[in-house]
Motif scaffolding. Structure first.
Motif, PDB file in Angstrom:
ATOM      1  N   MET A  53      67.664  90.292  15.924  1.00  0.00           N
ATOM      2  CA  MET A  53      68.280  91.555  15.516  1.00  0.00           C
ATOM      3  C   MET A  53      69.151  92.100  16.644  1.00  0.00           C
ATOM      4  O   MET A  53      68.859  91.904  17.814  1.00  0.00           O
ATOM      5  CB  MET A  53      67.215  92.616  15.194  1.00  0.00           C
ATOM      6  N   GLN A  54      70.202  92.809  16.253  1.00  0.00           N
ATOM      7  CA  GLN A  54      70.837  93.765  17.142  1.00  0.00           C
ATOM      8  C   GLN A  54      70.385  95.128  16.637  1.00  0.00           C
ATOM      9  O   GLN A  54      70.631  95.482  15.476  1.00  0.00           O
ATOM     10  CB  GLN A  54      72.362  93.693  17.107  1.00  0.00           C
ATOM     11  N   THR A  55      69.671  95.851  17.473  1.00  0.00           N
ATOM     12  CA  THR A  55      69.143  97.142  17.052  1.00  0.00           C
ATOM     13  C   THR A  55      69.432  98.180  18.121  1.00  0.00           C
ATOM     14  O   THR A  55      69.618  97.846  19.297  1.00  0.00           O
ATOM     15  CB  THR A  55      67.626  97.047  16.784  1.00  0.00           C
ATOM     16  N   TRP A  56      69.472  99.448  17.731  1.00  0.00           N
ATOM     17  CA  TRP A  56      69.791 100.536  18.654  1.00  0.00           C
ATOM     18  C   TRP A  56      68.520 101.283  19.018  1.00  0.00           C
ATOM     19  O   TRP A  56      67.753 101.689  18.146  1.00  0.00           O
ATOM     20  CB  TRP A  56      70.812 101.482  18.036  1.00  0.00           C
ATOM     21  N   ALA A  60      70.857 101.998  36.134  1.00  0.00           N
ATOM     22  CA  ALA A  60      71.413 103.118  35.382  1.00  0.00           C
ATOM     23  C   ALA A  60      72.133 102.664  34.136  1.00  0.00           C
ATOM     24  O   ALA A  60      72.127 103.346  33.129  1.00  0.00           O
ATOM     25  CB  ALA A  60      72.384 103.897  36.287  1.00  0.00           C
ATOM     26  N   ALA A  61      72.769 101.499  34.207  1.00  0.00           N
ATOM     27  CA  ALA A  61      73.518 101.019  33.035  1.00  0.00           C
ATOM     28  C   ALA A  61      72.627 100.459  31.962  1.00  0.00           C
ATOM     29  O   ALA A  61      73.069 100.202  30.865  1.00  0.00           O
ATOM     30  CB  ALA A  61      74.522  99.961  33.458  1.00  0.00           C
ATOM     31  N   SER A  62      71.317 100.214  32.275  1.00  0.00           N
ATOM     32  CA  SER A  62      70.460  99.558  31.288  1.00  0.00           C
ATOM     33  C   SER A  62      69.365 100.456  30.762  1.00  0.00           C
ATOM     34  O   SER A  62      68.304  99.981  30.369  1.00  0.00           O
ATOM     35  CB  SER A  62      69.855  98.285  31.886  1.00  0.00           C
ATOM     36  N   LEU A  63      69.581 101.760  30.792  1.00  0.00           N
ATOM     37  CA  LEU A  63      68.608 102.694  30.241  1.00  0.00           C
ATOM     38  C   LEU A  63      68.533 102.543  28.736  1.00  0.00           C
ATOM     39  O   LEU A  63      69.508 102.634  28.048  1.00  0.00           O
ATOM     40  CB  LEU A  63      69.059 104.118  30.601  1.00  0.00           C
ATOM     41  N   ILE A  64      67.306 102.278  28.213  1.00  0.00           N
ATOM     42  CA  ILE A  64      67.112 102.020  26.778  1.00  0.00           C
ATOM     43  C   ILE A  64      66.364 103.170  26.153  1.00  0.00           C
ATOM     44  O   ILE A  64      65.464 103.678  26.717  1.00  0.00           O
ATOM     45  CB  ILE A  64      66.264 100.757  26.575  1.00  0.00           C
ATOM     46  N   PRO A  97      72.498  99.442  22.459  1.00  0.00           N
ATOM     47  CA  PRO A  97      72.291  98.232  21.657  1.00  0.00           C
ATOM     48  C   PRO A  97      71.370  97.256  22.382  1.00  0.00           C
ATOM     49  O   PRO A  97      71.563  96.956  23.554  1.00  0.00           O
ATOM     50  CB  PRO A  97      73.707  97.663  21.522  1.00  0.00           C
ATOM     51  N   VAL A  98      70.366  96.770  21.660  1.00  0.00           N
ATOM     52  CA  VAL A  98      69.398  95.837  22.223  1.00  0.00           C
ATOM     53  C   VAL A  98      69.400  94.570  21.369  1.00  0.00           C
ATOM     54  O   VAL A  98      69.333  94.641  20.138  1.00  0.00           O
ATOM     55  CB  VAL A  98      67.982  96.451  22.254  1.00  0.00           C
TER      56      VAL A  98
END
Length: 304
Positions: free
Chosen positions: A254-257, A13-17, A262-263
């Motif tokens: 990259m840090q991208t949303w 649940a915490a890692s829903l992208i 944030p991924v």
């Protein structure tokens, strides 16, 4: 290049992208181990055909490793090095407004690479930092290291000290530009560096500027970002850095949303000039199509 085994990690649940949505960058921990495989239903879904030889994709909020290939392979990292350079410069708290002179000592004699920053230019430390991050200007990075207290050798020591503090146990830096193949790391270590760099507002800003004009002795000159994705309206990128030398291949971090989360994206050793950005687009499409919402709800239901 032969694609290695692709590891697909568990989604909770915490890692829903999800697809890009503007949100402020945040400081969160990154797990040091690859997460467990996805549920069987998701494991049967097609994985993206990423062409980079090594990569690691991390959901920054949960620390889950979503995808990985050769994530612990040690290899040269080219100008991805400049993220470490920028952190060391900012940690030293030298005046950003100080004017520095680009000299012959900053010329690339190793690879004879070109530069749009003429020898003799007087440029503020802030603009040198921006050009190193945005346009990957090697002379800018070299000048920043040369003006560091103690010079180039002290700068390299500071880079390695910073790497150790970040837990980058398989990384080594010998200079600040990335031109040397002696600057080595792994995709996993670089995810730690990327996460740390995302905590510096100036690094986020400078690395994602699409262009910047600098006043030089012979007139103003415009510099552009080496990552075309920063101008793409389909992307929300908070931090970016490209890199290339022959030994490292084409690299992109990259840090991208994506869908409000944030991924951290680390793509190393792509073989073509456009492969790294094509891999990023394939990744974005794949993440958008994953049936993670249903999987998360099913797991929440089972847990309840």
């Amino acid at each position: 290049m032969k694609p290695g085994r692709l590891f697909v990690a568990c989604c909770c649940a915490a890692s829903l992208i999800c697809v890009a949505s503007a949100a402020p960058p945040e400081r969160v921990s990154v797990a040091k181990k690859v997460a467990t495989p996805l549920l069987a239903e998701a494991a049967r879904a097609d994985s993206p055909e990423l062409r980079s030889e090594s990569f690691l994709i991390v959901d920054q909020r949960s620390g889950e490793a979503l995808l990985a290939r050769n994530a612990d392979r040690v290899a040269p990292v080219a100008s991805i090095t400049k993220l470490m350079t920028a952190m060391v410069v900012l940690d030293a708290r030298q005046p950003l407004s100080e004017m520095l002179t680009v000299t012959e000592d900053d010329r690339d004699r190793l690879r004879k690479s070109r530069s749009r920053l003429p020898i003799g230019s007087r440029v503020s430390r802030e603009d040198l930092l921006r050009l190193a991050l945005m346009s990957s200007e090697n002379r800018a990075a070299a000048a920043l290291a040369r003006y560091f207290p103690g010079g180039d050798k002290a700068f390299a020591r500071a880079m390695n000290d910073k790497a150790r503090k970040l837990g980058m146990t398989r990384s080594r830096f010998v200079e600040g530009t990335g031109l040397s193949a002696g600057n080595v790391s792994t995709a996993r270590d670089l995810s730690l560096m990327l996460k740390a760099a995302s905590g510096y507002p100036l690094i986020r800003q400078f690395s994602t500027d699409s262009h910047h004009t600098v006043a030089l002795a012979r007139g103003a000159r415009e510099f552009r970002n080496t990552n075309p994705l920063v101008k793409d309206p389909n992307w929300e990128i908070s931090l970016s850095k490209t890199g290339y030398i022959e030994e490292a291949g084409r690299c992109l971090v990259m840090q991208t949303w994506m869908r409000g989360r944030p991924v951290l994206v680390v793509l190393l050793d792509s073989f073509g000039s456009r492969t790294r950005t094509a891999d990023a687009r394939r990744l974005q499409k794949w993440l958008a199509q994953r049936p993670w919402d249903a999987l998360v709800m099913a797991r929440k239901g089972a847990a309840g």
